[in-house]
Design a protein around this motif. Sequence first.
Motif, PDB file in Angstrom:
ATOM      1  N   ASP A   1     -61.287 -18.568  30.045  1.00  0.00           N
ATOM      2  CA  ASP A   1     -62.291 -19.894  29.881  1.00  0.00           C
ATOM      3  C   ASP A   1     -62.649 -20.858  30.892  1.00  0.00           C
ATOM      4  OD1 ASP A   1     -64.786 -20.278  28.044  1.00  0.00           O
ATOM      5  OD2 ASP A   1     -63.591 -21.448  27.320  1.00  0.00           O
ATOM      6  N   THR A   2     -64.237 -21.032  31.151  1.00  0.00           N
ATOM      7  CA  THR A   2     -64.705 -22.043  31.948  1.00  0.00           C
ATOM      8  C   THR A   2     -65.419 -22.591  31.176  1.00  0.00           C
ATOM      9  OG1 THR A   2     -63.956 -20.668  34.179  1.00  0.00           O
ATOM     10  CG2 THR A   2     -65.936 -22.164  34.576  1.00  0.00           C
ATOM     11  N   ILE A   3     -65.839 -23.676  31.039  1.00  0.00           N
ATOM     12  CA  ILE A   3     -66.763 -24.189  30.746  1.00  0.00           C
ATOM     13  C   ILE A   3     -67.607 -25.513  31.748  1.00  0.00           C
ATOM     14  CG2 ILE A   3     -66.293 -24.459  28.620  1.00  0.00           C
ATOM     15  CD1 ILE A   3     -64.844 -27.426  28.413  1.00  0.00           C
ATOM     16  N   ILE A   4     -69.076 -25.446  31.586  1.00  0.00           N
ATOM     17  CA  ILE A   4     -68.847 -27.154  32.698  1.00  0.00           C
ATOM     18  C   ILE A   4     -69.813 -28.253  31.731  1.00  0.00           C
ATOM     19  CG2 ILE A   4     -71.066 -27.012  34.448  1.00  0.00           C
ATOM     20  CD1 ILE A   4     -71.173 -23.957  34.595  1.00  0.00           C
ATOM     21  N   VAL A   5     -69.461 -29.353  32.170  1.00  0.00           N
ATOM     22  CA  VAL A   5     -69.160 -30.736  31.694  1.00  0.00           C
ATOM     23  C   VAL A   5     -70.563 -31.698  32.385  1.00  0.00           C
ATOM     24  CG1 VAL A   5     -67.883 -32.393  30.569  1.00  0.00           C
ATOM     25  CG2 VAL A   5     -67.172 -30.079  30.664  1.00  0.00           C
ATOM     26  N   PHE A  30     -71.097 -29.446  26.939  1.00  0.00           N
ATOM     27  CA  PHE A  30     -70.613 -28.604  28.001  1.00  0.00           C
ATOM     28  C   PHE A  30     -71.329 -27.480  27.936  1.00  0.00           C
ATOM     29  CE2 PHE A  30     -68.504 -27.636  23.898  1.00  0.00           C
ATOM     30  CZ  PHE A  30     -68.320 -26.533  24.062  1.00  0.00           C
ATOM     31  N   PHE A  31     -71.460 -26.618  28.219  1.00  0.00           N
ATOM     32  CA  PHE A  31     -72.168 -25.087  28.637  1.00  0.00           C
ATOM     33  C   PHE A  31     -71.374 -24.042  29.700  1.00  0.00           C
ATOM     34  CE2 PHE A  31     -74.026 -26.761  31.909  1.00  0.00           C
ATOM     35  CZ  PHE A  31     -73.919 -26.152  33.227  1.00  0.00           C
ATOM     36  N   ARG A  32     -71.938 -22.930  28.417  1.00  0.00           N
ATOM     37  CA  ARG A  32     -70.312 -21.415  28.972  1.00  0.00           C
ATOM     38  C   ARG A  32     -72.033 -20.597  29.467  1.00  0.00           C
ATOM     39  NH1 ARG A  32     -67.925 -22.717  24.404  1.00  0.00           N
ATOM     40  NH2 ARG A  32     -65.646 -22.815  24.961  1.00  0.00           N
ATOM     41  N   ARG A  33     -71.256 -20.141  31.291  1.00  0.00           N
ATOM     42  CA  ARG A  33     -72.450 -19.109  31.140  1.00  0.00           C
ATOM     43  C   ARG A  33     -73.019 -18.244  30.204  1.00  0.00           C
ATOM     44  NH1 ARG A  33     -69.188 -20.638  36.047  1.00  0.00           N
ATOM     45  NH2 ARG A  33     -70.883 -21.921  37.747  1.00  0.00           N
ATOM     46  N   ASP A  34     -72.402 -17.796  29.770  1.00  0.00           N
ATOM     47  CA  ASP A  34     -72.565 -16.927  28.032  1.00  0.00           C
ATOM     48  C   ASP A  34     -73.653 -16.882  27.276  1.00  0.00           C
ATOM     49  OD1 ASP A  34     -71.602 -18.705  27.046  1.00  0.00           O
ATOM     50  OD2 ASP A  34     -69.953 -16.824  26.070  1.00  0.00           O
ATOM     51  N   SER A  56     -77.142 -19.920  38.790  1.00  0.00           N
ATOM     52  CA  SER A  56     -76.574 -18.885  38.126  1.00  0.00           C
ATOM     53  C   SER A  56     -76.080 -20.249  37.160  1.00  0.00           C
ATOM     54  CB  SER A  56     -74.583 -18.687  37.634  1.00  0.00           C
ATOM     55  OG  SER A  56     -74.018 -19.932  38.414  1.00  0.00           O
ATOM     56  N   SER A  57     -76.190 -20.788  36.456  1.00  0.00           N
ATOM     57  CA  SER A  57     -76.394 -21.467  34.835  1.00  0.00           C
ATOM     58  C   SER A  57     -77.389 -21.709  34.231  1.00  0.00           C
ATOM     59  CB  SER A  57     -76.078 -23.019  35.899  1.00  0.00           C
ATOM     60  OG  SER A  57     -74.727 -23.148  36.099  1.00  0.00           O
ATOM     61  N   LEU A  58     -77.263 -21.711  33.209  1.00  0.00           N
ATOM     62  CA  LEU A  58     -78.889 -22.126  32.000  1.00  0.00           C
ATOM     63  C   LEU A  58     -79.221 -23.173  32.206  1.00  0.00           C
ATOM     64  CD1 LEU A  58     -77.686 -19.748  28.938  1.00  0.00           C
ATOM     65  CD2 LEU A  58     -78.880 -19.006  31.163  1.00  0.00           C
ATOM     66  N   LYS A  59     -79.958 -23.943  31.381  1.00  0.00           N
ATOM     67  CA  LYS A  59     -80.687 -24.901  31.553  1.00  0.00           C
ATOM     68  C   LYS A  59     -79.733 -26.116  30.078  1.00  0.00           C
ATOM     69  CE  LYS A  59     -84.743 -24.748  33.998  1.00  0.00           C
ATOM     70  NZ  LYS A  59     -86.443 -24.929  34.065  1.00  0.00           N
TER      71      LYS A  59
END
Length: 394
Positions: free
Chosen positions: A50-54, A65-69, A390-393
Motif C-alpha cells: 500500500d501507498t498513502i500520500i499524507v 491522506f489519499f491513494r492514487r486509486d 499523478s495524484s487526484l485532487k
Amino acid sequence: MPDYQVNFKELKSRVGVDDIAYALGYRLDRKAGVGKYIELVLGDGRDRRDTIIVSNHRDKASQIFFRRDGSKGDVVTLIRENLNSFVVSGKNDWQKVAKVMARFANIPEPEFREDREYINATRVSHIFDKTRYEVKPIDPARIPRIFSQRGISDETVRTLSPFMSLIRDTKNENFDGYNIGFPYTESPESGIKGYEIRGMGGYKSKAAGTNSSTAAWVADLSGGQADNVRCIFFCESAFDAMAFHQMNRARLDNDIALVSLGGTFSDGQIQKAMERFPDARAFDCFDNDVAGRIYGLRLMALVENFPIKITKTEAGLKVEAKGKSFEVDPDFPITAQVDKNISLRHRMGQWTPPKAFKDWNDCLMNKPIEPMISPSKYERDSNLVEQRKSSLKL
C-alpha cells in the motif's frame, strides 16, 4: 451519530495519520520528496502492499491522506480500515476507534459506562476459552523453522521452551496447522489467560479473549524462585525478549525474568509483573522509536509510583510529572534526562537495542534501520511535480 460523547476533534489534534501509519508498519519514502505532502509505503519492493500520500504532516489536526486509486480519508478512516490490527473491544467501530486514538494520545481509554448491558456482555464474551486451542510442547529435536528465520538459535529455543508451546486454533477454518504460542499469565497460580501467537510469513496475533490488561508473557529463569529474581526485562514482543536474551546471555544470570507485553502497553501488565517479583529491578528494553520511549517513560512512572503526562512535540517528548514540565529527547537515554528534572529512586534500568536497530530481534538479524538520506532540492521539486501530475485532487 454515536450515542455517547467522545471529542474526536481533540483526539485528532493529538493523533495524526502518520502516527497510525507508522504503527501499522508504513515507512516514509523520502525518494518521493518531503514537502507539503509525504508518501508512506507499506512493504518493500515487490512486497509493497500500500501507498498513502499524507498532506499537512506537520499539523496533526489537519492531516488527511489519499491513494492514487481515489480513496482518501483522515486518521479515523485509516484506523477503521485496520481495526483488526488493534486489540480493542467495543459495541461498534466508533467505540473501537475512540479507544485506539486514546491509546495513541496517551490518555485513559473511554469506557462508555452508560451502556452497562453491553459492557457486561463484553466481559463474558471476551473470556479466554482454552478448550478452543490444541496445545502441545515444542520438540527439542524438531524446532520449528520460524525461529531460525528470526535469527533465534536452537539453544535459545531449548532454554526458553518451558515458556512457549505449539498452538492450533480449532475454529480457524483458513489454517489447520500449528503456530507458536507464548502463554499469558498474571501469576504462577493464575493459569493461562491467553497467548501471544506468531507464525510463518510474519503472522502475529493473540488468542481470542486474551487478557492483555493484567496478563503478559513471563519467562521466569529462576526456576520458580520468584524472590530470587533481581531483574525484569520488559520487551514489546516475545521474539524481542528471546533475541535480547540470546545476545546478552554472557552478561545474564538465572536470577532474571523476561516479559513481553505483546505490543500493547498496559499499566496492569507492569504492576502484576512487579508484584510477581517484588525484589526485582525493572529494565526498559523497548524499541528504538518514539512509541518505545513513551513505553519507557510510562514504565518509569509506574515503578517510581507517580502520575505522568507525555505529549509528542516537534522537539521530542514533553513530560509533565511531580509538578514540573520538561522536554525529553527520544534519541538519548531517558533515565538520566528525567533525573535532571525530578528525583528518582533509580529502580529502573534501560537496556535498549543499539541505536542502529529498531528492536532486539532486528539487532539479532543485523537489520539496521534504513538511513534517512534527504534528497536534493532538485530531486524534491522533480518528485513533487510528478506526484501532483499523478495524484487526484483532495
